[in-house]
Design an enzyme around this catalytic site. Structure first.
Site, mmCIF file in Angstrom:
data_model
loop_
_atom_site.group_PDB
_atom_site.id
_atom_site.type_symbol
_atom_site.label_atom_id
_atom_site.label_comp_id
_atom_site.label_asym_id
_atom_site.label_seq_id
_atom_site.Cartn_x
_atom_site.Cartn_y
_atom_site.Cartn_z
ATOM 1 N N ASN A 66 -10.971 -0.551 10.162
ATOM 2 C CA ASN A 66 -11.339 0.628 11.558
ATOM 3 C C ASN A 66 -10.712 1.693 11.063
ATOM 4 O O ASN A 66 -9.315 1.772 10.985
ATOM 5 C CB ASN A 66 -10.564 -0.209 12.858
ATOM 6 C CG ASN A 66 -10.756 0.622 13.911
ATOM 7 O OD1 ASN A 66 -11.672 1.326 14.204
ATOM 8 N ND2 ASN A 66 -9.994 0.381 15.059
ATOM 9 N N ASP A 90 -3.382 2.643 4.267
ATOM 10 C CA ASP A 90 -3.704 2.311 5.418
ATOM 11 C C ASP A 90 -3.279 0.723 5.701
ATOM 12 O O ASP A 90 -4.027 -0.098 5.947
ATOM 13 C CB ASP A 90 -5.112 2.489 6.225
ATOM 14 C CG ASP A 90 -5.017 2.435 7.507
ATOM 15 O OD1 ASP A 90 -4.159 2.389 8.327
ATOM 16 O OD2 ASP A 90 -6.217 2.180 8.130
#
Length: 419
Positions: free
Chosen positions: A279, A306
């Site tokens: 995402n 991330d």
């Protein structure tokens, strides 16, 4: 402890020794001497590695650690050890724990738990209470306790006025506001990039438009309010263009891109492997190329892993049911160094993120504190589960070819090296 790093090529554009191969003598945590050949003594800890390169310490601005609340995914202790062995002397930790990091005491808990490690932990506190997007959290108190920015991890702020007020309020103490780029009503229940592959595979799509609309809104708000805005993990070509234009117009906006969006596309989804469920979602090759160009031209300020550990119970399930996220600390350098020039990578993981998040600049020079990452930029290998040091093993990079490997770090008077 006295450490002697032998025959290391220095990559640091702010250093007088940039691109030079030198010995570096470190004593009491500071760089005492840099010279062509420093004689070794028996009391020295000698560091010698194949094709050894060093740079200022790498800073990853978006990692998630399970603790508190999700220790089965990753503890602070193990996460910081993984970061150190992956080349990172500093990490910014997202607020997506349980409880959410949305109070002064929660920020202080993280900082206290991270005390004494080689890798520095900097909390990103939640922008809203419980990251629910309704009421703004106590931003100033959390900054006073050590939070370096404010954002609801992977949760867009849908309330326009709330974002406007946050940007206005944070200016009182030079705070940095993060806004995740996703329009929820456009994204809907989508789980993959809307395009040819999502149609072929029967997966509900998320158009790039969902990201771009949110960025347009935030840039209009920023133009109105002033202040500083950071847009984490952009993934589309048009997003790069929007931010480029905003910077040209003088707005204080910065952005980051995740390693998997720089290197992987939605072609990976054909195996329905949930490790590729991220995402924002993986997008097209054209988006990848535009993001890479965005880093090279300076539009994109920061590269991040991330890093988001997800336990097997929530990852090794049907693609549609799996939680989003991939670990990335261990693979970030090898993956990104395969598609970008080394110096573009180094800038985007050292000086630029430190400037965006308000950390003091560092350099490799005599008399400076030793804050150093050690690596081999030409080590070729295939990334496997044996390379994953995180507790959770949800990597999108398993069985991918890598170009470059971190050896470790010297930071906070500690030398941490891979075995």
């Amino acid at each position: 402890m006295i450490t002697l790093i032998k025959s290391a090529t220095i990559i640091d554009s702010s250093s007088p020794f940039h691109h030079q191969k030198k010995d570096i003598l470190i004593q009491d945590g500071s760089i005492k001497k840099i010279d062509t050949n420093i004689p070794s003594k028996k009391e020295y800890t000698i560091v010698e590695r194949e094709n050894l390169h060093i740079s200022c310490g790498w800073f990853d601005t978006s990692i998630s650690l399970g603790e508190p609340g999700y220790e089965e995914r990753e503890t602070i202790k193990n996460g910081l050890q993984v970061a150190a062995k992956s080349g990172f002397t500093a990490v910014a930790v997202n607020a997506n724990s349980n409880p959410i990091i949305d109070t002064k005491s929660a920020v202080e808990f993280l900082i206290h738990k991270a005390h004494g490690f080689a890798t520095n932990l900097h909390p990103i506190a939640a922008l809203t209470q419980g990251s629910k997007g309704i009421n703004m959290a106590e931003l100033y108190d959390m900054q006073q306790s050590g939070a370096i920015a404010f954002g609801d991890y992977k949760k867009p702020i849908t309330h326009d006025n709330l974002m406007k007020v946050a940007l206005l309020y944070a200016q009182n103490f030079d705070g940095l506001v993060l806004s995740f780029p996703k329009n929820k009503s456009i994204a809907g229940e989508g789980i993959a990039h809307e395009g040819v592959n999502s149609t072929k595979l029967g997966l509900k799509g998320i158009p790039a438009l969902a990201e771009e609309l949110q960025i347009v809104r935030d840039l209009f708000l920023l133009e109105y309010t002033g202040g500083k805005l950071h847009i984490p993990t952009i993934s589309s070509a048009k997003s790069v263009g929007l931010i480029k234009e905003a910077k040209k117009n003088g707005l204080q906006v910065s952005c980051s891109v995740a390693a998997h969006h720089l290197t992987l596309t939605d072609n990976e989804l054909h195996e329905f492997d949930s490790n590729y469920k991220t995402n924002p979602p993986l997008r097209t090759n054209a988006d990848c190329k535009a993001l890479q160009k965005g880093v090279r031209t300076g539009v994109i300020d920061i590269i991040t892993s991330d890093h988001n550990p997800i336990d097997i119970e929530h990852k090794k399930v049907e693609f549609s049911e799996a939680k989003d996220g991939t670990i990335g600390l261990e693979s970030l350098f090898g993956a990104v160094n395969s598609v970008l020039d080394l110096e573009d990578f180094i800038e985007s993981i050292t000086s630029k993120p430190r400037a965006v998040f308000g950390l003091d600049p560092i350099t490799i020079a005599e008399g400076e504190i030793a804050n150093i990452s050690l690596f081999n930029p030409e080590k070729k290998y295939t990334f496997t589960k044996e390379h994953a040091l995180s507790t959770s093993k949800n990597s999108a990079f398993f069985n991918k070819k890598m170009n470059g490997k971190a050896y470790g770090i010297f930071s906070n008077k500690q030398l941490i090296l891979n075995s």
